[in-house]
Design an enzyme around this catalytic site. Sequence first.
Site, PDB file in Angstrom:
ATOM      1  N   SER A  43      31.820 152.119 119.500  1.00  0.00           N
ATOM      2  CA  SER A  43      31.662 153.195 120.482  1.00  0.00           C
ATOM      3  C   SER A  43      32.237 152.787 121.829  1.00  0.00           C
ATOM      4  O   SER A  43      32.571 151.619 122.055  1.00  0.00           O
ATOM      5  CB  SER A  43      30.173 153.547 120.649  1.00  0.00           C
ATOM      6  OG  SER A  43      29.463 152.437 121.173  1.00  0.00           O
ATOM      7  N   GLY A  44      32.347 153.763 122.720  1.00  0.00           N
ATOM      8  CA  GLY A  44      32.747 153.504 124.098  1.00  0.00           C
ATOM      9  C   GLY A  44      34.093 152.826 124.233  1.00  0.00           C
ATOM     10  O   GLY A  44      35.041 153.101 123.494  1.00  0.00           O
ATOM     11  N   ILE A  45      34.181 151.888 125.205  1.00  0.00           N
ATOM     12  CA  ILE A  45      35.458 151.224 125.442  1.00  0.00           C
ATOM     13  C   ILE A  45      35.807 150.260 124.307  1.00  0.00           C
ATOM     14  O   ILE A  45      36.979 149.936 124.114  1.00  0.00           O
ATOM     15  CB  ILE A  45      35.483 150.503 126.805  1.00  0.00           C
ATOM     16  CG1 ILE A  45      34.382 149.461 126.914  1.00  0.00           C
ATOM     17  CG2 ILE A  45      35.400 151.504 127.938  1.00  0.00           C
ATOM     18  CD1 ILE A  45      34.444 148.657 128.205  1.00  0.00           C
ATOM     19  N   LEU A  93      24.585 140.535 117.669  1.00  0.00           N
ATOM     20  CA  LEU A  93      24.752 139.395 118.572  1.00  0.00           C
ATOM     21  C   LEU A  93      23.431 138.846 119.084  1.00  0.00           C
ATOM     22  O   LEU A  93      23.402 137.784 119.716  1.00  0.00           O
ATOM     23  CB  LEU A  93      25.653 139.782 119.750  1.00  0.00           C
ATOM     24  CG  LEU A  93      27.139 139.878 119.395  1.00  0.00           C
ATOM     25  CD1 LEU A  93      27.874 140.708 120.431  1.00  0.00           C
ATOM     26  CD2 LEU A  93      27.761 138.492 119.283  1.00  0.00           C
ATOM     27  N   THR A 140      22.279 138.318 123.965  1.00  0.00           N
ATOM     28  CA  THR A 140      23.305 139.217 123.419  1.00  0.00           C
ATOM     29  C   THR A 140      24.644 139.089 124.141  1.00  0.00           C
ATOM     30  O   THR A 140      25.696 138.931 123.511  1.00  0.00           O
ATOM     31  CB  THR A 140      22.826 140.679 123.500  1.00  0.00           C
ATOM     32  OG1 THR A 140      21.566 140.805 122.825  1.00  0.00           O
ATOM     33  CG2 THR A 140      23.837 141.621 122.878  1.00  0.00           C
ATOM     34  N   TYR A 196      11.263 138.267 136.101  1.00  0.00           N
ATOM     35  CA  TYR A 196      12.407 138.937 135.460  1.00  0.00           C
ATOM     36  C   TYR A 196      12.823 140.197 136.225  1.00  0.00           C
ATOM     37  O   TYR A 196      11.986 141.012 136.619  1.00  0.00           O
ATOM     38  CB  TYR A 196      12.043 139.318 134.025  1.00  0.00           C
ATOM     39  CG  TYR A 196      13.119 140.083 133.276  1.00  0.00           C
ATOM     40  CD1 TYR A 196      14.223 139.422 132.750  1.00  0.00           C
ATOM     41  CD2 TYR A 196      13.019 141.462 133.081  1.00  0.00           C
ATOM     42  CE1 TYR A 196      15.210 140.111 132.045  1.00  0.00           C
ATOM     43  CE2 TYR A 196      13.997 142.163 132.379  1.00  0.00           C
ATOM     44  CZ  TYR A 196      15.087 141.476 131.868  1.00  0.00           C
ATOM     45  OH  TYR A 196      16.058 142.166 131.182  1.00  0.00           O
TER      46      TYR A 196
END
Length: 322
Positions: A43-45, A93, A140, A196
């Site tokens: 998907s996407g780029i 990933l 990831t 975080y």
Amino acid sequence: MGIFTLMTGRAGPSGYGSATTAEQVTQGADASGLNAIVTGGASGIGLETARVLALRGARVIIAARNMEAANEAKQIILDDCKAAKVDVLKLDLCSMKSIRSFVDSFNALDLQLNILINNAGIMFCPFQLSKDGIETQFATNHIGHFLLTNLLLDKMKLTAKLTGIEGRIVNLSSIAHVHTYEEGIRFDKINDQLSYSDKKAYGQSKLANILHANELSRRLQEEGANITVNSVHPGLIMTNLMKHSIVLMKILKLLTCLLWKNVPQGAATTCYVALHPNLKGVSGKYYADCNEFDPSAFARDVKLGKKLWDFSHKMVDSASLQ
């Protein structure tokens, strides 16, 4: 990267700018006989990158977590170019086991490997740990690609040696790498939930992408391998990557509408760095809008890059022992 340049799409020294599309930047490029892996190519780029590489003659392996989406992406590419050569393999990933399984599946295809596009990523996620016990954005966006690249490196070295064709590795980073934690990479607090920040954790992972590319480039140059490694900022594009902050991003896009790119423009810098002859022998650089730019001081810190390399190896090794 000047705001005026972004808004006007004015070309830089390369002859290309923010308005350039992936097809335009690869016009005349012949990728016949080359094999390329694109992570997040469903998907996407990532999909646009895979489509344009296939259009230019490369055999493309789409590495994706969602196999249904990946097969739909393959069909989109084949509908666009019936002669396209596209394979689909599963890759998560966020899981080192999945990464190793992907590499086994790719090796079973008995293909050479010329181009590796580390495109996949997640953005602004709530705190959680990966299957290997690592904060998800760092796992990831950086550790997953770090391991994947290392596992594919011997194949790329051998391919470059046998064919005499330069191998190219492209890490997708982001201008967001400048918005990280105070110390750049929080080696002692990667999994610290209390402090975080979803935005700074994303910036940290994107900083890691540049540091990884630069350190790997340095190591490959030392050993004389015919492989370049560069990092890119694709630009501001509204894609599925922003699903965790969709309202914020829509407001931001409304306020900064002239700075945003469409998907063909967003994939241009990746395709430029992956295929353009002007980048032959160029390694360890950072590109935006198809032109070289200086990243942050942290991103140019060689000692920080070496420290991250060692830290990443230890994370991979410790996860393997679990």
